[in-house]
Design a protein around this motif. Structure first.
Motif, PDB file in Angstrom:
ATOM      1  N   LEU A 125       0.836  -1.195   0.000  1.00  0.00           N
ATOM      2  CA  LEU A 125       0.000   0.000   0.000  1.00  0.00           C
ATOM      3  C   LEU A 125       0.869   1.243   0.000  1.00  0.00           C
ATOM      4  N   THR A 126       0.515   2.237  -0.780  1.00  0.00           N
ATOM      5  CA  THR A 126       1.306   3.454  -0.857  1.00  0.00           C
ATOM      6  C   THR A 126       0.433   4.685  -0.656  1.00  0.00           C
ATOM      7  N   GLU A 127       1.093   5.764  -0.250  1.00  0.00           N
ATOM      8  CA  GLU A 127       0.433   7.059  -0.107  1.00  0.00           C
ATOM      9  C   GLU A 127       1.098   8.031  -1.067  1.00  0.00           C
ATOM     10  N   LYS A 128       0.373   9.042  -1.457  1.00  0.00           N
ATOM     11  CA  LYS A 128       0.925  10.060  -2.344  1.00  0.00           C
ATOM     12  C   LYS A 128       1.400  11.291  -1.590  1.00  0.00           C
ATOM     13  N   HIS A 129       1.014  11.417  -0.311  1.00  0.00           N
ATOM     14  CA  HIS A 129       1.386  12.570   0.503  1.00  0.00           C
ATOM     15  C   HIS A 129       1.919  12.098   1.841  1.00  0.00           C
ATOM     16  N   CYS A 130       2.835  12.886   2.389  1.00  0.00           N
ATOM     17  CA  CYS A 130       3.343  12.608   3.736  1.00  0.00           C
ATOM     18  C   CYS A 130       2.208  12.873   4.725  1.00  0.00           C
ATOM     19  N   PRO A 131       1.962  11.971   5.663  1.00  0.00           N
ATOM     20  CA  PRO A 131       0.851  12.176   6.597  1.00  0.00           C
ATOM     21  C   PRO A 131       1.062  13.338   7.563  1.00  0.00           C
ATOM     22  N   ARG A 132       2.300  13.797   7.728  1.00  0.00           N
ATOM     23  CA  ARG A 132       2.582  14.855   8.695  1.00  0.00           C
ATOM     24  C   ARG A 132       2.613  16.233   8.038  1.00  0.00           C
ATOM     25  N   CYS A 133       3.361  16.379   6.949  1.00  0.00           N
ATOM     26  CA  CYS A 133       3.552  17.708   6.348  1.00  0.00           C
ATOM     27  C   CYS A 133       2.798  17.879   5.036  1.00  0.00           C
ATOM     28  N   ASP A 134       2.195  16.824   4.533  1.00  0.00           N
ATOM     29  CA  ASP A 134       1.393  16.848   3.316  1.00  0.00           C
ATOM     30  C   ASP A 134       2.213  17.165   2.058  1.00  0.00           C
ATOM     31  N   ARG A 135       3.520  16.865   2.076  1.00  0.00           N
ATOM     32  CA  ARG A 135       4.328  16.992   0.856  1.00  0.00           C
ATOM     33  C   ARG A 135       3.963  15.869  -0.101  1.00  0.00           C
ATOM     34  N   GLU A 136       4.117  16.133  -1.381  1.00  0.00           N
ATOM     35  CA  GLU A 136       3.807  15.122  -2.370  1.00  0.00           C
ATOM     36  C   GLU A 136       5.005  14.206  -2.579  1.00  0.00           C
ATOM     37  N   VAL A 137       4.908  12.994  -2.071  1.00  0.00           N
ATOM     38  CA  VAL A 137       5.938  11.972  -2.222  1.00  0.00           C
ATOM     39  C   VAL A 137       5.253  10.613  -2.321  1.00  0.00           C
ATOM     40  N   ASN A 138       5.973   9.623  -2.803  1.00  0.00           N
ATOM     41  CA  ASN A 138       5.427   8.278  -2.897  1.00  0.00           C
ATOM     42  C   ASN A 138       6.014   7.457  -1.764  1.00  0.00           C
ATOM     43  N   LEU A 139       5.214   7.177  -0.755  1.00  0.00           N
ATOM     44  CA  LEU A 139       5.672   6.495   0.455  1.00  0.00           C
ATOM     45  C   LEU A 139       4.831   5.264   0.727  1.00  0.00           C
ATOM     46  N   ALA A 140       5.380   4.374   1.538  1.00  0.00           N
ATOM     47  CA  ALA A 140       4.576   3.267   2.050  1.00  0.00           C
ATOM     48  C   ALA A 140       3.555   3.830   3.035  1.00  0.00           C
ATOM     49  N   LEU A 141       2.512   3.105   3.251  1.00  0.00           N
ATOM     50  CA  LEU A 141       1.416   3.562   4.105  1.00  0.00           C
ATOM     51  C   LEU A 141       1.901   3.825   5.524  1.00  0.00           C
ATOM     52  N   GLY A 142       1.677   5.028   6.046  1.00  0.00           N
ATOM     53  CA  GLY A 142       2.027   5.391   7.404  1.00  0.00           C
ATOM     54  C   GLY A 142       3.456   5.834   7.624  1.00  0.00           C
ATOM     55  N   VAL A 143       4.278   5.869   6.585  1.00  0.00           N
ATOM     56  CA  VAL A 143       5.685   6.262   6.700  1.00  0.00           C
ATOM     57  C   VAL A 143       5.806   7.766   6.466  1.00  0.00           C
ATOM     58  N   LEU A 144       6.657   8.418   7.234  1.00  0.00           N
ATOM     59  CA  LEU A 144       6.876   9.853   7.077  1.00  0.00           C
ATOM     60  C   LEU A 144       7.972  10.113   6.048  1.00  0.00           C
ATOM     61  N   CYS A 145       7.948  11.291   5.462  1.00  0.00           N
ATOM     62  CA  CYS A 145       8.983  11.662   4.498  1.00  0.00           C
ATOM     63  C   CYS A 145      10.303  11.918   5.234  1.00  0.00           C
ATOM     64  N   ARG A 146      11.390  12.016   4.484  1.00  0.00           N
ATOM     65  CA  ARG A 146      12.704  12.167   5.120  1.00  0.00           C
ATOM     66  C   ARG A 146      12.852  13.516   5.801  1.00  0.00           C
ATOM     67  N   PHE A 147      12.169  14.532   5.339  1.00  0.00           N
ATOM     68  CA  PHE A 147      12.227  15.843   5.976  1.00  0.00           C
ATOM     69  C   PHE A 147      11.578  15.801   7.366  1.00  0.00           C
ATOM     70  N   CYS A 148      10.438  15.160   7.449  1.00  0.00           N
ATOM     71  CA  CYS A 148       9.751  15.038   8.745  1.00  0.00           C
ATOM     72  C   CYS A 148      10.542  14.161   9.704  1.00  0.00           C
ATOM     73  N   ARG A 149      11.095  13.059   9.203  1.00  0.00           N
ATOM     74  CA  ARG A 149      11.912  12.198  10.068  1.00  0.00           C
ATOM     75  C   ARG A 149      13.134  12.943  10.579  1.00  0.00           C
ATOM     76  N   GLY A 150      13.766  13.752   9.717  1.00  0.00           N
ATOM     77  CA  GLY A 150      14.918  14.543  10.150  1.00  0.00           C
ATOM     78  C   GLY A 150      14.552  15.581  11.190  1.00  0.00           C
ATOM     79  N   GLU A 151      13.410  16.224  10.996  1.00  0.00           N
ATOM     80  CA  GLU A 151      12.943  17.224  11.963  1.00  0.00           C
ATOM     81  C   GLU A 151      12.635  16.587  13.309  1.00  0.00           C
ATOM     82  N   ILE A 152      11.998  15.434  13.290  1.00  0.00           N
ATOM     83  CA  ILE A 152      11.681  14.724  14.535  1.00  0.00           C
ATOM     84  C   ILE A 152      12.967  14.284  15.234  1.00  0.00           C
ATOM     85  N   GLU A 153      13.940  13.802  14.476  1.00  0.00           N
ATOM     86  CA  GLU A 153      15.206  13.355  15.061  1.00  0.00           C
ATOM     87  C   GLU A 153      15.983  14.526  15.663  1.00  0.00           C
ATOM     88  N   ARG A 154      16.015  15.668  14.989  1.00  0.00           N
ATOM     89  CA  ARG A 154      16.713  16.847  15.531  1.00  0.00           C
ATOM     90  C   ARG A 154      16.057  17.322  16.822  1.00  0.00           C
TER      91      ARG A 154
END
Length: 102
Positions: A15-44
């Protein structure tokens, strides 16, 4: 006899999503996965919070340990190792909690 599962795509990972669930950027992700920008922000953010919490808790522990310590070399070495272990463990635990809370 039961038939073997013969699917080209496993159930949840296909299953894939077309938008990041957190920031709503347009990317092709697996269901429920955040984009790399959101993951980096959360990690920082988690790293910053963990550093603050671990320093604030380690300073009183270090002061208490060294205040009550005898003056021999072995006890000072064990105290230093204990204080460093305290810092590392508190940092890891706090980082994990901050990362999970987003």
């Amino acid at each position: 006899m039961l038939q073997l599962w013969n699917s080209q795509q496993p159930l949840p990972s296909g299953l894939t999503e077309k938008h990041c669930p957190r920031c709503d950027r347009e990317v092709n992700l697996a269901l429920g996965v955040l984009c790399r920008f959101c993951r980096g922000e959360i990690e920082r953010r988690a790293r910053r919070i963990a550093l603050i919490v671990s320093v604030v808790t380690t300073v009183p522990v270090a002061i208490k340990v060294f205040w009550d310590l005898p003056d021999d070399r072995m006890s000072r070495t064990v105290a230093i190792v204990g204080v460093v272990a305290w810092f590392v463990l508190i940092n890891a635990i706090t980082r994990r909690v901050a990362r999970e809370l987003k």
